[in-house]
Design a protein around this motif. Structure first.
Motif, PDB file in Angstrom:
ATOM      1  N   ARG B 144       0.793  -1.218   0.000  1.00 47.61           N
ATOM      2  CA  ARG B 144       0.000   0.000   0.000  1.00 47.61           C
ATOM      3  C   ARG B 144       0.840   1.290   0.000  1.00 47.61           C
ATOM      4  N   PRO B 145       1.864   1.419   0.847  1.00 49.66           N
ATOM      5  CA  PRO B 145       2.638   2.672   0.846  1.00 49.66           C
ATOM      6  C   PRO B 145       3.247   2.973  -0.524  1.00 49.66           C
ATOM      7  N   GLU B 146       3.755   1.945  -1.184  1.00 53.38           N
ATOM      8  CA  GLU B 146       4.366   2.128  -2.501  1.00 53.38           C
ATOM      9  C   GLU B 146       3.354   2.675  -3.509  1.00 53.38           C
ATOM     10  N   VAL B 147       2.141   2.134  -3.462  1.00 64.60           N
ATOM     11  CA  VAL B 147       1.099   2.569  -4.389  1.00 64.60           C
ATOM     12  C   VAL B 147       0.679   4.006  -4.079  1.00 64.60           C
ATOM     13  N   GLU B 148       0.538   4.309  -2.800  1.00 68.51           N
ATOM     14  CA  GLU B 148       0.158   5.670  -2.415  1.00 68.51           C
ATOM     15  C   GLU B 148       1.232   6.676  -2.832  1.00 68.51           C
ATOM     16  N   ALA B 149       2.487   6.295  -2.662  1.00 70.64           N
ATOM     17  CA  ALA B 149       3.589   7.185  -3.046  1.00 70.64           C
ATOM     18  C   ALA B 149       3.568   7.476  -4.544  1.00 70.64           C
ATOM     19  N   ALA B 150       3.055   6.513  -5.319  1.00 65.40           N
ATOM     20  CA  ALA B 150       3.007   6.694  -6.775  1.00 65.40           C
ATOM     21  C   ALA B 150       1.739   7.438  -7.215  1.00 65.40           C
ATOM     22  N   GLY B 151       0.878   7.804  -6.250  1.00 69.27           N
ATOM     23  CA  GLY B 151      -0.312   8.564  -6.610  1.00 69.27           C
ATOM     24  C   GLY B 151      -1.586   7.756  -6.646  1.00 69.27           C
ATOM     25  N   GLY B 152      -1.520   6.492  -6.309  1.00 66.73           N
ATOM     26  CA  GLY B 152      -2.733   5.684  -6.250  1.00 66.73           C
ATOM     27  C   GLY B 152      -3.561   6.052  -5.032  1.00 66.73           C
ATOM     28  N   SER B 153      -4.876   6.143  -5.216  1.00 70.53           N
ATOM     29  CA  SER B 153      -5.771   6.510  -4.125  1.00 70.53           C
ATOM     30  C   SER B 153      -6.430   5.264  -3.542  1.00 70.53           C
ATOM     31  N   PHE B 154      -6.611   5.253  -2.217  1.00 72.93           N
ATOM     32  CA  PHE B 154      -7.346   4.164  -1.582  1.00 72.93           C
ATOM     33  C   PHE B 154      -8.683   4.656  -1.016  1.00 72.93           C
ATOM     34  N   GLU B 155      -9.131   5.810  -1.513  1.00 70.61           N
ATOM     35  CA  GLU B 155     -10.409   6.346  -1.027  1.00 70.61           C
ATOM     36  C   GLU B 155     -11.568   5.392  -1.286  1.00 70.61           C
ATOM     37  N   ASN B 156     -11.492   4.670  -2.402  1.00 73.26           N
ATOM     38  CA  ASN B 156     -12.551   3.724  -2.750  1.00 73.26           C
ATOM     39  C   ASN B 156     -12.770   2.683  -1.652  1.00 73.26           C
ATOM     40  N   ALA B 157     -11.704   2.353  -0.935  1.00 77.01           N
ATOM     41  CA  ALA B 157     -11.785   1.276   0.055  1.00 77.01           C
ATOM     42  C   ALA B 157     -12.739   1.621   1.184  1.00 77.01           C
ATOM     43  N   ARG B 158     -12.927   2.918   1.428  1.00 75.23           N
ATOM     44  CA  ARG B 158     -13.788   3.305   2.541  1.00 75.23           C
ATOM     45  C   ARG B 158     -15.190   2.728   2.418  1.00 75.23           C
ATOM     46  N   SER B 159     -15.661   2.587   1.166  1.00 75.54           N
ATOM     47  CA  SER B 159     -17.017   2.070   0.990  1.00 75.54           C
ATOM     48  C   SER B 159     -17.009   0.583   0.631  1.00 75.54           C
ATOM     49  N   GLY B 160     -15.902  -0.086   0.883  1.00 72.25           N
ATOM     50  CA  GLY B 160     -15.826  -1.505   0.530  1.00 72.25           C
ATOM     51  C   GLY B 160     -15.929  -1.673  -0.965  1.00 72.25           C
ATOM     52  N   GLY B 161     -16.338  -2.815  -1.402  1.00 69.38           N
ATOM     53  CA  GLY B 161     -16.490  -3.037  -2.830  1.00 69.38           C
ATOM     54  C   GLY B 161     -15.884  -4.346  -3.250  1.00 69.38           C
ATOM     55  N   MET B 162     -15.980  -4.613  -4.528  1.00 69.76           N
ATOM     56  CA  MET B 162     -15.502  -5.873  -5.071  1.00 69.76           C
ATOM     57  C   MET B 162     -14.765  -5.613  -6.372  1.00 69.76           C
ATOM     58  N   ILE B 163     -13.879  -6.513  -6.727  1.00 69.24           N
ATOM     59  CA  ILE B 163     -13.269  -6.480  -8.052  1.00 69.24           C
ATOM     60  C   ILE B 163     -13.583  -7.824  -8.699  1.00 69.24           C
ATOM     61  N   VAL B 164     -14.281  -7.730  -9.821  1.00 70.91           N
ATOM     62  CA  VAL B 164     -14.829  -8.926 -10.458  1.00 70.91           C
ATOM     63  C   VAL B 164     -13.964  -9.321 -11.656  1.00 70.91           C
ATOM     64  N   GLY B 165     -13.853 -10.605 -11.932  1.00 76.22           N
ATOM     65  CA  GLY B 165     -13.199 -11.081 -13.143  1.00 76.22           C
ATOM     66  C   GLY B 165     -11.715 -11.287 -12.968  1.00 76.22           C
ATOM     67  N   ALA B 166     -10.990 -11.254 -14.093  1.00 73.54           N
ATOM     68  CA  ALA B 166      -9.562 -11.586 -14.104  1.00 73.54           C
ATOM     69  C   ALA B 166      -8.764 -10.716 -13.140  1.00 73.54           C
ATOM     70  N   SER B 167      -8.996  -9.411 -13.142  1.00 69.84           N
ATOM     71  CA  SER B 167      -8.227  -8.530 -12.266  1.00 69.84           C
ATOM     72  C   SER B 167      -8.370  -8.958 -10.811  1.00 69.84           C
ATOM     73  N   GLY B 168      -9.603  -9.190 -10.396  1.00 75.81           N
ATOM     74  CA  GLY B 168      -9.838  -9.592  -9.017  1.00 75.81           C
ATOM     75  C   GLY B 168      -9.180 -10.918  -8.683  1.00 75.81           C
ATOM     76  N   LEU B 169      -9.374 -11.901  -9.553  1.00 78.36           N
ATOM     77  CA  LEU B 169      -8.871 -13.242  -9.231  1.00 78.36           C
ATOM     78  C   LEU B 169      -7.346 -13.323  -9.309  1.00 78.36           C
ATOM     79  N   LEU B 170      -6.715 -12.543 -10.190  1.00 73.87           N
ATOM     80  CA  LEU B 170      -5.250 -12.553 -10.226  1.00 73.87           C
ATOM     81  C   LEU B 170      -4.699 -12.097  -8.875  1.00 73.87           C
ATOM     82  N   LEU B 171      -5.365 -11.119  -8.268  1.00 75.59           N
ATOM     83  CA  LEU B 171      -4.930 -10.694  -6.941  1.00 75.59           C
ATOM     84  C   LEU B 171      -5.288 -11.739  -5.882  1.00 75.59           C
TER      85      LEU B 171
END
Lengths: 248, 248, 248, 248
Positions: B144-171
């Motif tokens: 997480r720190p590495e992603v945040e340092a690169a400008g990635g936001s984790f604001e979406n996480a506040r409301s939970g959520g899901m990632i469906v399909g290949a992207s989700g399952l690869l993780l």
């Protein structure tokens, strides 16, 4: 690919005579009660189940960490009295998957010495209910008096009916293995995560299992669950479901 | 019939520590970024994947030549720094197929020495966005720190959520294999192939991977992709989907 | 249960270099042309294919005799020039089934020495067409000049597109086996069984294969097919589809 | 997991030359007739079939006891004349499942010496019928005169048509095993559980099989079935179908 991957987090003796199932379903009554019990009792997570028969997705938690859609097994023991919980975010997304997973759950239950399963759920009636009853079904006739004595109602049986998904199959397939199955369904509108229905259900379940927990946080927990579901639905509506589209 | 047929076009050493996935999805943001990178870098196609879990169809190219619906693996290397790309026209059209294919992708990734996967996608918000953020999720907390340092936001996480399909399952499935997974989702309306969202995503990805490419053709590429999708939809609407009908 | 049951009605040498596929599809143009050719040539039925991937039904013929939903292989030979036909009432009713069956068809084709497949279909444009073109796609680039010389148009390729189902997969999967594949699609409204479109298609196919038949009964045949479909639809609408319901 | 689990309740010789199938279907005409026959004859339950291809549910009976969704085999014998019945609450809920189960039913039928199958069903016409005909189909041409002599009509065959599900496949797949198949379909509106249609069907079936039963309770039985279905539907509508949802 295997049908279900079961990972146990501890190796020691984790037998228990009773399993309480509270997977997602109508009004999330069963899930609410099982999650509440796990939290109040401080039950310990002992296993995880992932499966290609679950929806193909990860859940993102509040820290932004992904978790593969899964079911979990928790265990609680006090004064030599042990109980297992089967909970999770998902159920199978296919009919055949339901059968396959139910057989896996029963394999696990039998391995851990389970002789009785309580399957918790909601019984939607489409309108708000002031004093929710706890409708019941059992997979062996001799269980009925015990459930009635604990306050479970069998009025629902007069009009027949069905129990779909994990709750139903744990009773139906469990019977062939000699495992007693009791399904308790809290009467609920089906429109909200219903703490009143959960409280009724918890009362009957406590009488049956002898497990007592405080009810005061149930309303708060229902509100949290409601909010979480609303957030997800809002996000889902905005994002649209990932249509697995293609381009040339 | 095998679940997936993987054909490698070259035999020599094609290892790489990083895999970037950009399969079709919300707003085609991930696909747009991955295709752009492949084109700008001049990455080389090293493998093809076909599967009965893909839609049963061929794509017709602009010369009238058919190509079986497939996914492809590309590879780019510079100064001893190698990266793989997983792209294509399709994702699985069944839930179980998603799991099966994700495990195949991870088998390939592990065979090629991949230790980290970037899964690219869109995050639809249902309205036009002036300055699209890049929402993020990771499969291990230390990322997480590495992603945040690169400008990635984790604001979406506040409301939970899901990632469906290949992207989700690869993780989700990658975690069990010890493969780091970072999902980057460009905020987008979801209504168009969104070059602004792709540009934001590309910026964050470049900071994370150290791979820099020119952005100028991104808008043109988005327009081309948009046109291609429009053509296909128009043709599909006119032709109707091939209903698998029967006559007596 | 096996994926497909192939029954050959004769044992002698039934090799042929060419297979013409005319399974049900858009506007039934491909089926109409293939059925017409079989009838006009007096081709002989040499095999039947049944499969659990077909719809679970029997067809009732005009004498009240049931026939399992199936595909059939016909063969015609003249002056040492042999050709096979793949026709039938149904296509697979699942995506994976399409792949499985296409591989079976290709196994059969290879066993019988087929080196080239003509996949016949319709190309719906949503409006009546006075002079229907024959749109084309090929699975190997060297085939294109031959098709164009015979009057096949590749104008459709300009807007990309897809070919779904058996026709698409015979080309897509056939290529990997070295089997040439030519898909011919008669331009049609898609609303009727279109004899004009079939006639255009037949003209191009005849130039490609050297097989000439009389066209005069094509209109009659289209009308019969139209009537048969209308009868079935009427019966279906009245009866409702058999909902696989249950009672308590 | 096995495709079907067949449990026989008695071990002695239970052969019979004839099987009557009355699974749920259009207007429940076939089920009504078969259930009526079993009750009037006092036929004995000799076997049960459960399967992951059935809907994933249990039925709750009027005492609140759950029963896994299943099919059952009954047997009746008189004066050395034996007949089997295949009845139940459900049919397969997938196309492939229909094929798999039909082959299982035929395996059982062959094991028990069955040479002829009567498949009972309804033939919905969308309006009330004063004097319902019994439409027919057979899987071998030599059976037609016998059915016509018993009052079965083949008028339906003029417009072609299909028979979907267990009834269709028992005839279609049975033919390949040399088992005679006769499908009798009582003309019915399709809107109600239709005792008139059942009575017509029963009359033709009695002439064919020589099995006579009293018809007087047919109307009462239809009413009961109607009520049971209405109760279930009402309960289902109130409760909503268990959507297999998830929360974060």
């Amino acid at each position: 690919m295997e049908h279900a991957r079961v990972t146990f987090l501890r190796e020691e003796d984790i037998d228990a005579p009773v399993l309480i199932e509270g997977l997602p379903g109508i009004g999330h009554v069963g899930k609410l009660v099982a999650d509440h019990l796990i939290h109040e009792l401080g039950a310990e997570k002992i296993g995880e189940i992932s499966s290609p028969h679950f929806p193909p997705q990860v859940i993102v938690d509040e820290r932004g960490i992904t978790h593969l859609a899964s079911n979990e097994i928790y265990r609680y023991e006090k004064d030599g009295k042990a109980v297992l919980f089967l909970v999770g975010d998902v159920q199978s997304n296919s009919a055949e998957g339901h059968y396959i997973l139910a057989e896996h759950y029963l394999d696990i239950a039998q391995d851990l010495g389970v002789g009785r399963i309580y399957a918790l759920g909601g019984y939607g009636v489409g309108h708000l209910v002031e004093n929710p009853r706890v409708f019941s079904a059992v997979n062996m006739e001799h269980l009925r008096p015990e459930v009635e004595a604990a306050g479970g109602s069998f009025e629902n049986a007069r009009s027949g009916g069905m129990i779909v998904g994990a709750s139903g199959l744990l009773l139906g397939l469990g019977k062939a293995r000699g495992i007693e199955g009791i399904c308790l369904m809290g009467e609920t509108s089906g429109y909200i995560v219903d703490p009143k229905s959960a409280e009724s259900l918890l009362t009957v379940l406590s009488r049956l299992t002898g497990i007592e927990v405080d009810h005061t946080s149930l309303q708060q927990r229902a509100g949290d669950m409601e909010q979480m579901i609303a957030n997800i639905q809002e996000a889902e509506e905005a994002r649209g479901r990932e249509e697995l589209s293609y381009i040339g």
